[in-house]
Every structure is written in C-alpha cells, then in structure tokens.
Motif scaffolding. Structure first.
Motif, PDB file in Angstrom:
ATOM      1  N   LEU A 133       0.808  -1.209   0.000  1.00 36.14           N
ATOM      2  CA  LEU A 133       0.000   0.000   0.000  1.00 36.14           C
ATOM      3  C   LEU A 133       0.853   1.277   0.000  1.00 36.14           C
ATOM      4  CD1 LEU A 133      -3.365   0.652   1.342  1.00 36.14           C
ATOM      5  CD2 LEU A 133      -1.614   2.116   2.287  1.00 36.14           C
ATOM      6  N   PRO A 134       1.881   1.397   0.847  1.00 34.14           N
ATOM      7  CA  PRO A 134       2.704   2.615   0.782  1.00 34.14           C
ATOM      8  C   PRO A 134       3.358   2.831  -0.583  1.00 34.14           C
ATOM      9  CG  PRO A 134       3.127   1.442   2.819  1.00 34.14           C
ATOM     10  CD  PRO A 134       2.277   0.544   1.963  1.00 34.14           C
ATOM     11  N   ARG A 135       3.764   1.753  -1.212  1.00 36.26           N
ATOM     12  CA  ARG A 135       4.391   1.863  -2.536  1.00 36.26           C
ATOM     13  C   ARG A 135       3.387   2.385  -3.569  1.00 36.26           C
ATOM     14  NH1 ARG A 135       6.938  -3.195  -5.744  1.00 36.26           N
ATOM     15  NH2 ARG A 135       7.136  -2.167  -7.733  1.00 36.26           N
ATOM     16  N   LEU A 136       2.152   1.862  -3.520  1.00 35.69           N
ATOM     17  CA  LEU A 136       1.109   2.335  -4.433  1.00 35.69           C
ATOM     18  C   LEU A 136       0.808   3.807  -4.167  1.00 35.69           C
ATOM     19  CD1 LEU A 136      -1.134   1.981  -6.545  1.00 35.69           C
ATOM     20  CD2 LEU A 136      -2.616   1.179  -4.691  1.00 35.69           C
ATOM     21  N   LEU A 137       0.709   4.181  -2.916  1.00 31.05           N
ATOM     22  CA  LEU A 137       0.425   5.562  -2.555  1.00 31.05           C
ATOM     23  C   LEU A 137       1.500   6.506  -3.093  1.00 31.05           C
ATOM     24  CD1 LEU A 137      -1.243   7.616  -0.927  1.00 31.05           C
ATOM     25  CD2 LEU A 137       0.218   7.077   1.018  1.00 31.05           C
ATOM     26  N   LEU A 138       2.755   6.149  -2.918  1.00 27.39           N
ATOM     27  CA  LEU A 138       3.846   6.997  -3.406  1.00 27.39           C
ATOM     28  C   LEU A 138       3.869   7.055  -4.935  1.00 27.39           C
ATOM     29  CD1 LEU A 138       6.633   6.001  -0.856  1.00 27.39           C
ATOM     30  CD2 LEU A 138       5.251   8.099  -0.892  1.00 27.39           C
ATOM     31  N   THR A 139       3.545   5.943  -5.581  1.00 27.23           N
ATOM     32  CA  THR A 139       3.473   5.925  -7.047  1.00 27.23           C
ATOM     33  C   THR A 139       2.378   6.863  -7.534  1.00 27.23           C
ATOM     34  OG1 THR A 139       4.286   3.656  -7.125  1.00 27.23           O
ATOM     35  CG2 THR A 139       3.100   4.455  -9.068  1.00 27.23           C
ATOM     36  N   LEU A 140       1.209   6.795  -6.892  1.00 29.52           N
ATOM     37  CA  LEU A 140       0.108   7.678  -7.273  1.00 29.52           C
ATOM     38  C   LEU A 140       0.461   9.147  -7.025  1.00 29.52           C
ATOM     39  CD1 LEU A 140      -2.912   5.612  -5.980  1.00 29.52           C
ATOM     40  CD2 LEU A 140      -2.613   6.419  -8.315  1.00 29.52           C
ATOM     41  N   ALA A 141       1.077   9.418  -5.888  1.00 26.95           N
ATOM     42  CA  ALA A 141       1.475  10.792  -5.583  1.00 26.95           C
ATOM     43  C   ALA A 141       2.465  11.303  -6.630  1.00 26.95           C
ATOM     44  CB  ALA A 141       2.073  10.869  -4.181  1.00 26.95           C
ATOM     45  N   ASP A 142       3.410  10.459  -7.013  1.00 31.99           N
ATOM     46  CA  ASP A 142       4.374  10.859  -8.048  1.00 31.99           C
ATOM     47  C   ASP A 142       3.669  11.163  -9.370  1.00 31.99           C
ATOM     48  OD1 ASP A 142       6.523  10.668  -6.329  1.00 31.99           O
ATOM     49  OD2 ASP A 142       7.103   8.651  -6.989  1.00 31.99           O
ATOM     50  N   GLN A 143       2.678  10.348  -9.716  1.00 30.76           N
ATOM     51  CA  GLN A 143       1.931  10.575 -10.957  1.00 30.76           C
ATOM     52  C   GLN A 143       1.172  11.898 -10.906  1.00 30.76           C
ATOM     53  OE1 GLN A 143       1.674   8.765 -13.906  1.00 30.76           O
ATOM     54  NE2 GLN A 143       3.412   7.624 -13.120  1.00 30.76           N
ATOM     55  N   LEU A 144       0.658  12.238  -9.744  1.00 31.24           N
ATOM     56  CA  LEU A 144      -0.050  13.507  -9.591  1.00 31.24           C
ATOM     57  C   LEU A 144       0.896  14.703  -9.662  1.00 31.24           C
ATOM     58  CD1 LEU A 144      -2.595  12.690  -6.780  1.00 31.24           C
ATOM     59  CD2 LEU A 144      -3.162  13.613  -9.013  1.00 31.24           C
TER      60      LEU A 144
ATOM     61  N   ALA B 162       5.932   8.052   8.721  1.00 23.10           N
ATOM     62  CA  ALA B 162       6.967   7.891   7.700  1.00 23.10           C
ATOM     63  C   ALA B 162       6.397   8.160   6.299  1.00 23.10           C
ATOM     64  CB  ALA B 162       7.568   6.491   7.766  1.00 23.10           C
ATOM     65  N   ILE B 163       5.193   7.672   6.054  1.00 21.61           N
ATOM     66  CA  ILE B 163       4.542   7.912   4.754  1.00 21.61           C
ATOM     67  C   ILE B 163       4.295   9.402   4.566  1.00 21.61           C
ATOM     68  CG2 ILE B 163       2.385   7.597   3.479  1.00 21.61           C
ATOM     69  CD1 ILE B 163       2.296   4.733   4.617  1.00 21.61           C
ATOM     70  N   ALA B 164       3.784  10.063   5.607  1.00 27.63           N
ATOM     71  CA  ALA B 164       3.501  11.502   5.519  1.00 27.63           C
ATOM     72  C   ALA B 164       4.785  12.296   5.269  1.00 27.63           C
ATOM     73  CB  ALA B 164       2.807  11.979   6.789  1.00 27.63           C
ATOM     74  N   ALA B 165       5.858  11.930   5.951  1.00 24.61           N
ATOM     75  CA  ALA B 165       7.135  12.633   5.756  1.00 24.61           C
ATOM     76  C   ALA B 165       7.654  12.441   4.337  1.00 24.61           C
ATOM     77  CB  ALA B 165       8.158  12.138   6.772  1.00 24.61           C
ATOM     78  N   GLU B 166       7.554  11.229   3.821  1.00 27.93           N
ATOM     79  CA  GLU B 166       8.004  10.961   2.456  1.00 27.93           C
ATOM     80  C   GLU B 166       7.164  11.728   1.438  1.00 27.93           C
ATOM     81  OE1 GLU B 166      10.112   9.610  -0.777  1.00 27.93           O
ATOM     82  OE2 GLU B 166      10.658   9.505   1.342  1.00 27.93           O
ATOM     83  N   LEU B 167       5.851  11.777   1.663  1.00 25.32           N
ATOM     84  CA  LEU B 167       4.981  12.530   0.761  1.00 25.32           C
ATOM     85  C   LEU B 167       5.321  14.017   0.779  1.00 25.32           C
ATOM     86  CD1 LEU B 167       1.600  10.764   1.497  1.00 25.32           C
ATOM     87  CD2 LEU B 167       2.771  10.820  -0.710  1.00 25.32           C
TER      88      LEU B 167
ATOM     89  N   SER C  33       7.594  18.810  -1.850  1.00 27.32           N
ATOM     90  CA  SER C  33       8.593  19.897  -1.852  1.00 27.32           C
ATOM     91  C   SER C  33       9.504  19.802  -3.071  1.00 27.32           C
ATOM     92  CB  SER C  33       9.432  19.847  -0.582  1.00 27.32           C
ATOM     93  OG  SER C  33       8.636  20.122   0.531  1.00 27.32           O
ATOM     94  N   ALA C  34       9.941  18.607  -3.392  1.00 27.36           N
ATOM     95  CA  ALA C  34      10.805  18.415  -4.559  1.00 27.36           C
ATOM     96  C   ALA C  34      10.062  18.768  -5.852  1.00 27.36           C
ATOM     97  CB  ALA C  34      11.311  16.982  -4.615  1.00 27.36           C
ATOM     98  N   ALA C  35       8.794  18.399  -5.936  1.00 25.47           N
ATOM     99  CA  ALA C  35       8.004  18.710  -7.133  1.00 25.47           C
ATOM    100  C   ALA C  35       7.787  20.213  -7.264  1.00 25.47           C
ATOM    101  CB  ALA C  35       6.666  17.984  -7.086  1.00 25.47           C
ATOM    102  N   ARG C  36       7.574  20.892  -6.144  1.00 27.00           N
ATOM    103  CA  ARG C  36       7.410  22.355  -6.184  1.00 27.00           C
ATOM    104  C   ARG C  36       8.661  23.018  -6.743  1.00 27.00           C
ATOM    105  NH1 ARG C  36       5.371  22.503  -0.568  1.00 27.00           N
ATOM    106  NH2 ARG C  36       3.130  22.321  -0.773  1.00 27.00           N
ATOM    107  N   GLU C  37       9.808  22.569  -6.277  1.00 30.25           N
ATOM    108  CA  GLU C  37      11.065  23.146  -6.744  1.00 30.25           C
ATOM    109  C   GLU C  37      11.288  22.864  -8.224  1.00 30.25           C
ATOM    110  OE1 GLU C  37      13.951  21.498  -4.111  1.00 30.25           O
ATOM    111  OE2 GLU C  37      13.062  22.478  -2.368  1.00 30.25           O
TER     112      GLU C  37
END
Length: 191
Positions: free
Chosen positions: A65-76, A169-174, A179-183
């Motif tokens: 689940l965390p991997r899917l969440l991070l993948t979706l966030a990256d796609q967004l 940990a998930i929230a911190a990674e997100l 932040s990286a995407a904003r930059e």
C-alpha cells in the motif's frame, strides 16, 4: 489500511476548473492502465476533483500500500506529456460535448439551473466552462499543472491497520516529494 491525501489548491479562475476536470479525466485513464496490477493485488485507489483541490484515496490490506500511494502521488506531481498527449484531445472533446448537452435540457431543468446561479454567486456558469473547454490545449493543461503543484498544500489522513510510525513515515516521504516537485516546477524567472 486506508490513506486519504488531500492536495488542497482551490481554483482561481474558470479555466482552472476546466483544466482540473480535463486533467482528472486524462490522469484517471492513464492510471487505470498503468496500475492494473495493484487492483489484482487487492489494493484500490481513486483520484477525484474536490472544490478545494484533489483527493487521492488508497486502501487495502497489503504491505504494498505505501508503494502504491507513493506511485500515485508521483503521478499527480509529475507532468507526463507523452502519456497525456494521446488522451487529451478525446477527453477535451467529450467534455465540450457534455457541456453543450447541458443547454439541450428541458426548460424546467434550465430554469432551475439559472435559479441556482442566482442563488449561488460562486457557482461557475456553464457558458464560461464551455468557452474555457474549447480554448484548452495540452500546453495550457501543462501550465495549469505546474501552477497547481507550486500552490498545493498537502493534508494526509490515515486509518485502519497502519501503525502510527508507518503513517508518520509515509507523511514525511509525501511531504518531501511535494517539496521536490514544487522546486522542479518553479519557473527560471522566480529563481
């Protein structure tokens, strides 16, 4: 476990609402094919437009689940013009047809629509949405995406069988990915 991400970024103009609708349609179609294996693994997800931004929901009983969440966030957060290009024009045309169909409703339905416009001044008129949809291009959608990423605020809500430390940990990674995407989307003139 269930995780809900709210990417808060209210629309500033009629074109923002139109671009958000188009982006959600294109993104949903892209993700449905790209993330089919997650559905087979028993995980579910949804991305939807909200009046104040985008809501991403992920749920399931898998350690993936965390991997899917991070993948979706990256796609967004990442603009994928090559993947969106073939999907954009058909989705834009469908959106225009849907807006045009609104004006072919019965007269009582149209009267109710105009009454709601009078009673809700913040409601966007369909005429303005139709004009914005006709004017939308893939480039204007990419520009909207960059503005969206720069302005968004991240809210994370978790519940279910997810430990507090894992949720933190998930929230911190997100937050670091946002932040990286904003930059990455900051125009050179703003450096």
């Amino acid at each position: 476990a269930h995780v809900v991400l709210h990417l808060a970024c209210p629309a500033e103009a009629v074109s923002d609402v139109t671009h958000m609708n188009l982006w959600m349609a294109v993104l949903d179609e892209h993700l449905a094919t790209a993330l089919y294996p997650a559905a087979l693994a028993g995980l579910s997800w949804s991305v939807s437009r909200h009046t104040s931004g985008v809501v991403l929901r992920v749920s399931g009983f898998s350690h993936k689940l965390p991997r899917l969440l991070l993948t979706l966030a990256d796609q967004l957060l990442r603009w994928d013009g090559a993947a969106y290009a073939p999907r954009f024009e058909p989705r834009r045309e469908k959106h225009v047809r849907e807006l045009q169909g609104h004006f072919k409703q019965t007269s009582d339905r149209l009267a109710l629509y105009y009454l709601h416009l009078l009673l809700e001044p913040t409601r966007l008129p369909k005429e303005a949405q139709l004009e914005a949809a006709r004017a939308a291009t893939l480039d204007s959608l990419a520009a909207f995406h960059a503005r969206f990423v720069r302005r968004l605020k991240l809210l994370v809500f978790t519940y279910g069988n997810l430990a507090a430390a894992d949720a933190a940990a998930i929230a911190a990674e997100l937050e670091s990915r946002v932040s990286a995407a904003r930059e990455a989307t900051l125009p050179r003139s703003d450096w």
